[in-house]
Design a protein around this motif. Sequence first.
Motif, PDB file in Angstrom:
ATOM      1  N   VAL A  17      47.432  29.681  31.249  1.00 27.35           N
ATOM      2  CA  VAL A  17      46.151  30.817  31.564  1.00 27.35           C
ATOM      3  C   VAL A  17      46.463  31.441  32.764  1.00 27.35           C
ATOM      4  N   ALA A  18      47.085  30.844  33.658  1.00 30.29           N
ATOM      5  CA  ALA A  18      47.201  31.679  35.044  1.00 30.29           C
ATOM      6  C   ALA A  18      48.405  32.966  34.757  1.00 30.29           C
ATOM      7  N   HIS A  19      49.364  32.691  33.969  1.00 31.99           N
ATOM      8  CA  HIS A  19      50.440  33.613  33.510  1.00 31.99           C
ATOM      9  C   HIS A  19      49.746  34.658  32.584  1.00 31.99           C
ATOM     10  N   GLY A  20      48.874  34.096  31.732  1.00 33.52           N
ATOM     11  CA  GLY A  20      48.138  35.084  30.942  1.00 33.52           C
ATOM     12  C   GLY A  20      47.376  35.910  31.561  1.00 33.52           C
ATOM     13  N   MET A  21      46.757  35.537  32.525  1.00 32.23           N
ATOM     14  CA  MET A  21      45.683  36.297  33.422  1.00 32.23           C
ATOM     15  C   MET A  21      46.366  37.308  33.983  1.00 32.23           C
ATOM     16  N   ALA A  22      47.618  36.842  34.802  1.00 30.21           N
ATOM     17  CA  ALA A  22      48.368  37.914  35.593  1.00 30.21           C
ATOM     18  C   ALA A  22      48.855  38.993  34.564  1.00 30.21           C
ATOM     19  N   ASP A  23      49.519  38.526  33.333  1.00 30.78           N
ATOM     20  CA  ASP A  23      50.127  39.570  32.625  1.00 30.78           C
ATOM     21  C   ASP A  23      49.048  40.577  32.056  1.00 30.78           C
ATOM     22  N   LEU A  24      47.907  40.069  31.673  1.00 30.08           N
ATOM     23  CA  LEU A  24      46.839  40.787  30.995  1.00 30.08           C
ATOM     24  C   LEU A  24      46.130  41.826  32.376  1.00 30.08           C
ATOM     25  N   MET A  25      46.412  41.507  33.640  1.00 29.64           N
ATOM     26  CA  MET A  25      45.833  42.229  34.533  1.00 29.64           C
ATOM     27  C   MET A  25      46.636  43.331  34.831  1.00 29.64           C
ATOM     28  N   ASN A  26      48.107  42.871  35.002  1.00 33.61           N
ATOM     29  CA  ASN A  26      49.267  43.906  35.118  1.00 33.61           C
ATOM     30  C   ASN A  26      49.341  45.013  34.204  1.00 33.61           C
ATOM     31  N   SER A  27      49.022  44.435  32.768  1.00 35.93           N
ATOM     32  CA  SER A  27      48.914  45.499  31.795  1.00 35.93           C
ATOM     33  C   SER A  27      47.844  46.219  31.448  1.00 35.93           C
ATOM     34  N   GLY A  28      46.768  45.952  32.429  1.00 41.60           N
ATOM     35  CA  GLY A  28      45.517  46.822  32.223  1.00 41.60           C
ATOM     36  C   GLY A  28      44.429  46.428  31.215  1.00 41.60           C
ATOM     37  N   ARG A  29      44.890  45.198  30.708  1.00 42.15           N
ATOM     38  CA  ARG A  29      43.956  44.910  29.455  1.00 42.15           C
ATOM     39  C   ARG A  29      42.713  44.032  29.963  1.00 42.15           C
ATOM     40  N   LEU A  30      42.731  43.633  30.947  1.00 42.07           N
ATOM     41  CA  LEU A  30      41.425  43.024  31.519  1.00 42.07           C
ATOM     42  C   LEU A  30      40.623  44.310  32.404  1.00 42.07           C
ATOM     43  N   LYS A  31      40.071  45.231  31.398  1.00 47.73           N
ATOM     44  CA  LYS A  31      39.488  46.516  32.135  1.00 47.73           C
ATOM     45  C   LYS A  31      38.352  46.254  32.766  1.00 47.73           C
ATOM     46  N   PHE A  32      37.632  44.878  32.404  1.00 47.72           N
ATOM     47  CA  PHE A  32      36.339  44.664  33.031  1.00 47.72           C
ATOM     48  C   PHE A  32      36.507  44.385  34.528  1.00 47.72           C
ATOM     49  N   LEU A  33      37.845  43.959  34.756  1.00 52.75           N
ATOM     50  CA  LEU A  33      38.171  43.375  36.232  1.00 52.75           C
ATOM     51  C   LEU A  33      38.653  44.578  37.075  1.00 52.75           C
ATOM     52  N   LYS A  34      39.065  45.556  36.392  1.00 50.63           N
ATOM     53  CA  LYS A  34      39.957  46.690  36.960  1.00 50.63           C
ATOM     54  C   LYS A  34      39.269  47.399  38.366  1.00 50.63           C
ATOM     55  N   ASP A  35      38.026  47.549  38.008  1.00 49.85           N
ATOM     56  CA  ASP A  35      37.371  48.346  39.104  1.00 49.85           C
ATOM     57  C   ASP A  35      36.428  47.458  39.967  1.00 49.85           C
ATOM     58  N   LYS A  36      36.661  46.175  39.930  1.00 53.61           N
ATOM     59  CA  LYS A  36      35.730  45.227  40.489  1.00 53.61           C
ATOM     60  C   LYS A  36      36.209  45.313  42.004  1.00 53.61           C
ATOM     61  N   PRO A  37      35.112  45.018  43.009  1.00 53.97           N
ATOM     62  CA  PRO A  37      35.814  44.861  44.320  1.00 53.97           C
ATOM     63  C   PRO A  37      36.816  43.469  44.288  1.00 53.97           C
ATOM     64  N   PRO A  38      37.729  43.752  45.266  1.00 54.03           N
ATOM     65  CA  PRO A  38      38.794  42.449  45.220  1.00 54.03           C
ATOM     66  C   PRO A  38      37.962  41.129  45.463  1.00 54.03           C
ATOM     67  N   GLU A  39      37.129  40.797  46.118  1.00 55.10           N
ATOM     68  CA  GLU A  39      36.346  39.635  46.274  1.00 55.10           C
ATOM     69  C   GLU A  39      35.540  39.246  45.255  1.00 55.10           C
ATOM     70  N   MET A  40      34.968  40.076  44.467  1.00 53.05           N
ATOM     71  CA  MET A  40      34.464  39.774  43.239  1.00 53.05           C
ATOM     72  C   MET A  40      35.512  39.508  42.230  1.00 53.05           C
ATOM     73  N   ARG A  41      36.638  40.136  42.027  1.00 51.84           N
ATOM     74  CA  ARG A  41      37.667  39.964  41.112  1.00 51.84           C
ATOM     75  C   ARG A  41      38.095  38.395  41.401  1.00 51.84           C
ATOM     76  N   ALA A  42      38.376  38.091  42.571  1.00 50.52           N
ATOM     77  CA  ALA A  42      38.888  36.799  42.908  1.00 50.52           C
ATOM     78  C   ALA A  42      37.968  35.707  42.613  1.00 50.52           C
ATOM     79  N   ARG A  43      36.690  35.935  42.971  1.00 49.65           N
ATOM     80  CA  ARG A  43      35.753  35.006  42.483  1.00 49.65           C
ATOM     81  C   ARG A  43      35.765  34.976  40.891  1.00 49.65           C
ATOM     82  N   ILE A  44      35.914  35.790  40.135  1.00 50.77           N
ATOM     83  CA  ILE A  44      35.791  35.713  38.701  1.00 50.77           C
ATOM     84  C   ILE A  44      37.005  35.115  38.201  1.00 50.77           C
ATOM     85  N   LEU A  45      38.149  35.270  38.851  1.00 52.14           N
ATOM     86  CA  LEU A  45      39.561  34.468  38.309  1.00 52.14           C
ATOM     87  C   LEU A  45      39.464  33.260  38.804  1.00 52.14           C
TER      88      LEU A  45
END
Length: 211
Positions: free
Chosen positions: A173-201
């Motif tokens: 799960v941790a690796h999949g999330m990292a890979d998906l974020m790097n590839s831009g696939r988790l688009k709903f997280l892309k423009d979130k503020p860093p603190e909100m993104r950290a909270r969701i993760l």
Amino acid sequence: MPASQPPGRHYHHGNLRQALIEAAEAELTEKGVEAFSLRGVAKRAGVSHAAPTHHFGDARGLLTALAAEGFTRFRASMLEAEGKAAPDPLSRMIAAGQGYIAFAARHPALFRLIFSSDRPDFADAALDRAATDAFLHLVENVRRLRDDGSTPPSASPLQDESLMVEVTGIWAVAHGMADLMNSGRLKFLKDKPPEMRARILEQVLRRLIRA
């Protein structure tokens, strides 16, 4: 780190090897592993074309050394995040996941090299040791998380099948999330503020770990 180094740069004795590794990371970041070359590394470091060959043999040797350093820094990223967390095993495990994802976001090319490339020689002793240390750190975090006395202290955790199932799930799960974020696939997280993104993760990791 600058994309290139001025030619003719001089190094104190013993610093050239590290300078070449730093130049290799810059070359990898800019050109990717497919176009990686010793000539490009030498140019960035401002040294002769023969210098990387003298220290590392060939491109694979240099990428192997870079991968070993990558795993060391990867583990350090998890430890740094854990150091800022509450001391309970769950908080530290979640922080380790955040450190995992943060490393991938800061160093995407290096992350791909250590996890998705066959260019490094994983039979190399230094690389094997660095990769194993990073993996065993994850194993120990999961063992502490589920420390119910079921695994005798003298037993190897790698022989505990139920423990390794949990390790595999959390790692995936941790690796999949990292890979998906790097590839831009988790688009709903892309423009979130860093603190909100950290909270969701954190919520994703917490739900998985508590499952």
